[in-house]
Design an enzyme around this catalytic site. Sequence first.
Site, short mmCIF file in Angstrom:
data_model
loop_
_atom_site.label_atom_id
_atom_site.label_comp_id
_atom_site.label_asym_id
_atom_site.label_seq_id
_atom_site.Cartn_x
_atom_site.Cartn_y
_atom_site.Cartn_z
N HIS A 107 7.59 8.73 4.47
CA HIS A 107 6.34 9.47 4.66
C HIS A 107 6.50 10.97 4.36
O HIS A 107 5.62 11.75 4.67
CB HIS A 107 5.73 9.28 6.06
CG HIS A 107 5.33 7.85 6.34
ND1 HIS A 107 4.40 7.51 7.30
CD2 HIS A 107 5.72 6.68 5.80
CE1 HIS A 107 4.27 6.18 7.33
NE2 HIS A 107 5.07 5.66 6.43
N ASP A 147 0.80 -1.23 0.00
CA ASP A 147 0.00 0.00 0.00
C ASP A 147 0.83 1.28 0.00
O ASP A 147 1.99 1.29 0.37
CB ASP A 147 -0.97 0.01 1.20
CG ASP A 147 -0.25 -0.16 2.53
OD1 ASP A 147 0.75 -0.91 2.60
OD2 ASP A 147 -0.69 0.45 3.52
N GLU A 175 -0.47 -2.18 5.02
CA GLU A 175 0.47 -2.12 6.15
C GLU A 175 0.35 -0.81 6.91
O GLU A 175 0.51 -0.78 8.14
CB GLU A 175 1.91 -2.33 5.67
CG GLU A 175 2.95 -2.44 6.79
CD GLU A 175 3.32 -1.11 7.44
OE1 GLU A 175 3.50 -1.08 8.66
OE2 GLU A 175 3.40 -0.10 6.73
N GLU A 176 0.08 0.28 6.18
CA GLU A 176 0.05 1.60 6.83
C GLU A 176 -1.18 1.75 7.72
O GLU A 176 -1.40 2.79 8.33
CB GLU A 176 0.06 2.71 5.77
CG GLU A 176 1.28 2.71 4.86
CD GLU A 176 2.57 3.15 5.57
OE1 GLU A 176 2.51 3.50 6.77
OE2 GLU A 176 3.62 3.11 4.93
N ARG A 230 18.90 -7.20 13.49
CA ARG A 230 19.20 -7.50 14.89
C ARG A 230 18.24 -8.56 15.42
O ARG A 230 17.13 -8.73 14.91
CB ARG A 230 19.11 -6.23 15.75
CG ARG A 230 17.70 -5.76 16.00
CD ARG A 230 17.65 -4.39 16.65
NE ARG A 230 18.44 -4.27 17.86
CZ ARG A 230 18.07 -4.70 19.07
NH1 ARG A 230 16.90 -5.33 19.22
NH2 ARG A 230 18.82 -4.52 20.12
NI NI Z 1 6.56 1.18 5.29
#
Ligand code: NI
Length: 423
Positions: free
Chosen positions: A378, A94, A151-152, A191
């Site tokens: 963003h 997205d 996802e957002e 990590r």
């Molecule tokens: Ni992202």
Amino acid sequence: MTFSSLLSPLSTSTLHDRLRPEIRALQPLLVQWRRQLHQQPELAFQERLTAEFIAEKLREWQIPHETGIAETGIVATLTGTQPGSVFAIRADMDALPIQEENDVPYKSQHDGKMHACGHDGHITIALGTAYYLSQHRHFKGTVKILFQPAEEGPGGAKPMIQAGVLKNPDVDAIIGLHLWNQLPLGTVGVRSGALMAAVEVFRCTILGKGGHGAIPQQTIDSIVVAAQIVSALQTIVSRNVDPIESAVVTVGEFHAGTACNVIADSAQLSGTVRYFQPHFDGFFPEKIEQVIAGICHSFGAAYRFEYSQYYPPTINDDRMANFVRSIAEKVIETPLGIVPNCQTMGGEDMSFFLQEVPGCYFFLGSANPERDLAYPHHHPRFDFDETVLAMGVELFVRCVEQFDQEWVMGNGGLTANRDAGGC
Ligand code: NI
């Protein structure tokens, strides 16, 4: 993390030195796909053109796949030359409601929407991996490539899991990457334990009693009450969280009042909470409401309170993180190529997949300040160095080719790291 300490002196072509020729040769095609996707960004659960683009490629390459999972999600399945483990790769699809300000030929053609987080690159890398593996099946077992919507927010990972994407055949482990402009091109941030934070949101309305600005004794000033609450919320982390651990409580909105001589009847606050350790699950909503209730009570005000837990922390399995690191060391050759100190309080719904199966989510450095490609995610001018695309494919392909051996060596002993919490 400063760029000066990590800047790679290597040229773009040098960064592709360790890639196999067949993957290096894919680079122009990868750039073409990425730019096409970049021009047609779509918001959460509306990724129809994007899904069609992906499905068309998979059909063309004769890769079995299922569409329409959790609205617009797709799962592609590839099998190797011999039976073996089941490995999954996740890519989010997205875009964001942002008006692009970049002046590039591949600028967004959808007004007010933009791939400003690099998910166009994630789709491209996953597609490149699918294409390469369909042509070179030098791996054991099965690979599932999950193209995930939203996802957002509100999040497509959970509905995809509920739709059964990790089952039949059952996925043994999962990986995913995020192109990362906080790291320069030629680096990988990986990590064990927590990589990204939990994302929670609260909203609160303080209900006072309005009146004349010059007659406060007849009112309950919601602004004064809310101001006390904002101040007191700052102590939740500083006085309740072990200083060795970390958390954030941010009040991001404060709306109240209509005129300078009117005492506001009500005030609205909203904010976000972030943390890495799963043991904080449930702690913040209770504590925040306690503060709000106590202050409102002392002023005679009432309140409404809502709390939403969006994403849990993104926690990598120790062995899977080591596995990805060992692969990255073979692909990335800059001296500071592997960056272990790469935690961020940003959130990700990859976390839901990592709660189900052992896995590793990692950052692939994509910034190149010399080419003015270093704006943060963003941002309306976000863009990344496309050199990274073939590097992403090489990383994923090598993970697929070597995972079965890793899995067998561990005797299936990887454990879902639900409670690891970064030690
Ligand atoms: Ni992202």
